[in-house]
Write an enzyme that holds these catalytic residues in place. Structure first.
Site, PDB file in Angstrom:
ATOM      1  N   HIS A 186      55.273  36.857  43.106  1.00 35.78           N
ATOM      2  CA  HIS A 186      55.998  35.834  43.979  1.00 35.78           C
ATOM      3  C   HIS A 186      54.983  34.193  43.523  1.00 35.78           C
ATOM      4  O   HIS A 186      53.776  34.716  43.907  1.00 35.78           O
ATOM      5  CB  HIS A 186      56.382  35.723  44.877  1.00 35.78           C
ATOM      6  CG  HIS A 186      56.910  36.684  45.605  1.00 35.78           C
ATOM      7  ND1 HIS A 186      58.234  36.110  45.592  1.00 35.78           N
ATOM      8  CD2 HIS A 186      57.405  37.988  45.709  1.00 35.78           C
ATOM      9  CE1 HIS A 186      59.059  37.546  46.546  1.00 35.78           C
ATOM     10  NE2 HIS A 186      58.486  38.559  46.148  1.00 35.78           N
ATOM     11  N   GLY A 202      54.344  40.370  53.521  1.00 42.94           N
ATOM     12  CA  GLY A 202      54.158  39.352  51.936  1.00 42.94           C
ATOM     13  C   GLY A 202      52.643  40.412  51.761  1.00 42.94           C
ATOM     14  O   GLY A 202      51.870  39.719  53.363  1.00 42.94           O
ATOM     15  N   ASP A 227      55.181  43.700  43.533  1.00 43.91           N
ATOM     16  CA  ASP A 227      55.584  42.790  44.398  1.00 43.91           C
ATOM     17  C   ASP A 227      54.162  41.365  45.168  1.00 43.91           C
ATOM     18  O   ASP A 227      54.029  41.341  46.523  1.00 43.91           O
ATOM     19  CB  ASP A 227      56.814  43.322  45.854  1.00 43.91           C
ATOM     20  CG  ASP A 227      56.769  42.485  46.643  1.00 43.91           C
ATOM     21  OD1 ASP A 227      56.903  40.864  46.439  1.00 43.91           O
ATOM     22  OD2 ASP A 227      57.630  42.954  47.897  1.00 43.91           O
ATOM     23  N   HIS A 256      50.262  34.058  50.104  1.00 41.85           N
ATOM     24  CA  HIS A 256      50.508  33.395  51.556  1.00 41.85           C
ATOM     25  C   HIS A 256      49.591  32.673  51.938  1.00 41.85           C
ATOM     26  O   HIS A 256      48.003  32.928  52.202  1.00 41.85           O
ATOM     27  CB  HIS A 256      51.038  34.087  53.391  1.00 41.85           C
ATOM     28  CG  HIS A 256      52.243  35.163  52.999  1.00 41.85           C
ATOM     29  ND1 HIS A 256      53.971  33.955  52.112  1.00 41.85           N
ATOM     30  CD2 HIS A 256      52.611  36.837  52.457  1.00 41.85           C
ATOM     31  CE1 HIS A 256      54.631  34.759  52.365  1.00 41.85           C
ATOM     32  NE2 HIS A 256      54.500  36.164  52.465  1.00 41.85           N
TER      33      HIS A 256
HETATM   34 ZN   LIG Z   1      61.885  42.318  48.386  1.00 41.16          ZN
END
Ligand SMILES: [Zn+2]
Length: 429
Positions: free
Chosen positions: A58, A322, A303, A307
């Protein structure tokens, strides 16, 4: 300088050799190579691996540049030994059109630290209601092959079936965040003894396993490629083993944190350990390690989920799920898989480079370390050990679950098409 002579590195942990990089490719591999004009990189004792490839990152741009940008996330990736990362679609705006995926792809090109490969959303706005413009994203300059609503499950089975059928036209794959939403309403952690004693709403293993079971049947029925994101339970590994034995075209990933940490971390109430799917039990961790060792689980996907402080340093119930992953992924794999003898260096290269590149259909990554191949590689000091300091990370966020933990392995150098993005452990831009 566009030639580098790497002296004395050990490809996949084998005997020491010299590796000459020239014009973006591996020009030669052998003993006592000489090359006038080449910059020499002393690599005695270092392990050489193909550049790592992440299927699940991300990068938060566009929309949450306060948490991460394509550039800061790319730098974190390079420092972690990656030469390509797939950028998940849950940005703002969502990457559900050719325009947004091309924007992310261009930002990656400009940063120039890793190949940023955009993932396209499966459904418009990640809402799970109607399919996004999958074909337009596949045909765009970003050449999207991986599609995912990650963060959300494509819960509607008819829509999931149509997505699987659709991506076959361009050899794409649907990467599912397997979570039956009706079973995880208000969930805060793994459902089990610990959630009961802590009084937190549980996220049952069955919510993941039910979707994986359904989706492997759908993938088999329509003859399409399915990838399962962040597998976290022993039952999921069993279902995948069964599906693969039937010849279903399914691949799966495990995160570094699910290989190392358990739901015991939740007892601290430190929100840095809140993640989706949640940290599971010792027995699940053991099954995930065994599944990665025998290839039932194909890849390690980070992953990486940065944040901002205000979204993470709050009470457990309010904190966003996360954790960071790019800079420590390889170290966690060394700790959990290599040092215990469950994966050798060829196995690490397979699970962290070869297979993820194959799933994403990346032609220039996950290639053998051989003359003529693209010079995407990483040099690792496997004997180094260091304590993780979140303040020292290149990510714009600080939510590392490994803070203060000593881990093995240090990325000394990363080369992207023959150009060092990391040298002496430092990012080159
Ligand atoms: Zn996921």
């Amino acid at each position: 300088m566009n030639a580098y002579l790497i002296k004395g590195a050990r490809p996949l942990g084998g005997d020491p050799v010299d590796i000459l990089l020239k014009d973006g490719r591996i020009a030669a591999i052998g003993d006592s190579l000489a090359a006038t004009g080449a910059e020499v990189v002393e690599a005695a004792g270092l392990i050489a691996l193909p550049g790592l490839v992440d299927l699940h990152t991300h990068l938060r741009e566009p929309g949450r540049e306060d948490a991460e940008t394509v550039e800061t996330g790319s730098r974190a990736a390079a420092l972690g030994g990656f030469t390509a990362v797939h950028a998940m679609a849950n940005t703002d705006p969502v990457a559900d059109t050719a325009g947004v995926v091309e924007q992310v792809w261009r930002l990656g090109q400009e940063a120039g630290l890793v190949d940023v490969v955009p993932v396209g959303a499966v459904t418009v706005g990640l809402k799970g209601e109607r399919l996004a413009e999958l074909g337009a994203m596949a045909d765009s300059a970003a050449r999207v092959r991986v599609f995912s609503d990650d963060g959300h499950c494509v819960a509607d089975p008819a829509l999931m079936r149509r997505a699987l059928e659709y991506v076959k036209a361009f050899d794409g794959v649907v990467a599912q965040h397997a979570e039956e939403p009706r079973l995880t309403v208000g969930a805060q952690m793994h459902e089990g003894d610990r959630s009961a004693s802590l009084g937190l709403t549980g996220w049952p293993a069955a919510a993941e396993e039910a979707i994986i079971a359904r989706d492997v049947l759908l993938a088999e029925h329509v003859g399409a490629r399915l990838h399962v994101c962040h597998v976290s339970t022993a039952g999921s590994v069993e279902i995948l083993r069964w599906a693969k034995s039937r010849g279903v075209q399914v691949t799966a990933e495990v995160t570094p944190h699910h290989l190392l940490l358990t739901d015991a971390c939740a007892e601290s109430y430190d929100p840095v350990f809140k993640v989706n799917p949640p940290l599971r039990t010792d027995a699940d961790v053991e099954a995930l390690r065994a599944g990665l060792a025998d290839g039932t689980i194909d890849v390690v996907g980070t992953d990486h989920a940065p944040h901002a402080v205000e979204d993470k340093e709050s009470e457990w119930a309010q904190a966003r799920p996360g954790m960071l992953g790019l800079e420590q992924a390889l170290s966690v794999v060394i700790e959990t898989m290599v040092e215990p003898g469950r994966l050798d260096w060829a196995g690490v290269a397979d699970r962290m480079s070869v297979r993820p590149a194959a799933i994403g259909r990346l032609a220039d990554h996950g290639r053998p370390l051989a003359p003529g191949e693209p010079a995407n590689l990483v040099l690792v000091d496997a004997t180094a050990r260091a304590s993780v300091d979140p303040a020292a990370l290149a990510s714009r966020s600080r939510n590392s679950p490994y803070a203060g933990r000593e881990l093995p392995g240090r990325v000394v150098a990363t080369f992207l098409r023959g150009v060092p993005t990391v040298l002496d452990g430092k990012a080159q831009k």
